[in-house]
Design an enzyme around this catalytic site. Sequence first.
Site, PDB file in Angstrom:
ATOM      1  N   LYS A   1      -4.509  -9.326   3.819  1.00 16.11           N
ATOM      2  CA  LYS A   1      -5.286  -8.354   3.031  1.00 16.11           C
ATOM      3  C   LYS A   1      -5.961  -9.064   1.866  1.00 16.11           C
ATOM      4  CE  LYS A   1      -2.462  -4.510   4.519  1.00 16.11           C
ATOM      5  NZ  LYS A   1      -1.183  -3.814   4.389  1.00 16.11           N
TER       6      LYS A   1
ATOM      7  N   GLN B   1       2.875  -2.088  -0.064  1.00 23.31           N
ATOM      8  CA  GLN B   1       3.209  -2.529   1.294  1.00 23.31           C
ATOM      9  C   GLN B   1       4.543  -1.908   1.730  1.00 23.31           C
ATOM     10  OE1 GLN B   1       1.122  -4.494   3.247  1.00 23.31           O
ATOM     11  NE2 GLN B   1       2.566  -4.000   4.880  1.00 23.31           N
TER      12      GLN B   1
ATOM     13  N   ASP C   1      -4.864   3.650   1.236  1.00 24.57           N
ATOM     14  CA  ASP C   1      -4.127   3.729   2.499  1.00 24.57           C
ATOM     15  C   ASP C   1      -4.180   5.152   3.066  1.00 24.57           C
ATOM     16  OD1 ASP C   1      -2.974   1.639   3.844  1.00 24.57           O
ATOM     17  OD2 ASP C   1      -1.174   1.536   2.597  1.00 24.57           O
TER      18      ASP C   1
END
Length: 286
Positions: free
Chosen positions: A52, A96, A119
């Site tokens: 990422k 994460q 997200d």
Amino acid sequence: MAKIIDGKLISAKEREIIAEETATLKNSGITPGLAVIIVGEDPASKVYVRNKEKSCIEVGFNSWVIRMPEETKEEELLAKIDDLNADSEVDGILVQLPLPKHIDEKKVIAAICPQKDVDAFHLENTGRIMVGDYKYLPCTPAGIMTMLEHENIDVCGKECVVVGRSNIVGKPMAMLLLNKSGTVTVCHSRTKDLAEVTRRADILVVAVGRAEFITGDMIKPGAVVIDVGINRCEDGKLRGDVHFESAEKTASAITPVPGGVGPMTITTLLKNTLTAAKARAEKSLN
Ligand code: NAP
């Protein structure tokens, strides 16, 4: 033999556009920025976070990775999220997953400001997907929709079967296919006669987390097969949830693993971060 849907290639094209738009935005004084928090030492998570970070830098974003130790207290993580929520340079915040067991994942996701939730896991954003009025789409399902568009695969009126009902892949995937007027069936571990259902699919999306679980005989001839699974096998190789060799003989198009859905997931994350930065730019004009 099925056409291979090249997620890397589609992703590269999409990222070129993102990089161009980022350059324009930078000229007006706004650099899109993504902050990623990783707690602990999970090896797979470390790889995802590195990818990422690298992808952000490649398209010209600011990228911050906040590494916190395994024993981080929940309140420490929540305080870090608060700081990032308040930081005007940070457009997107991603925590994460998975988190260590002593931290409540739901609480953490709820703490992210919905405008920075790139997200799209916050309840406000998942709710928006339900009613078809969204700013951000969840990265993996939205990446799949982009792939289908690139391949000119029309979802409208098609029998779509999603295997897996997780909150991050299966359920939102079903919703996005439904929003495009597919006729959607969702399967899970309690589904009776799974093969009978999968064989009806014109578009089959598999997100189970079991290597080579769906075999060619479970696929309708000519179906489009999207393999979300990433399974590290004993021989060290990555394999999908679909048995590729038998499936490619039956399907008309199929995504490989690796090089299929994976790259598209990060591309959507970049898109969402760019959307957030554009909103910041607009706000600064008002
Ligand atoms: P998950 O949360 O573990 O969900 C798995 C789903 O599969 C569950 O809904 C489960 O049903 C269902 N399932 C399990 N056994 C089944 C069976 N025998 N028959 C039918 N359904 C069955 O997994 P996930 O987070 O959605 O991820 C799925 C896979 O995609 C994993 O390999 C993951 O690594 C991969 N993934 C890839 C990306 C990417 O970017 N490429 C992104 C996210 C995830 P129940 O609900 O009944 O238990």
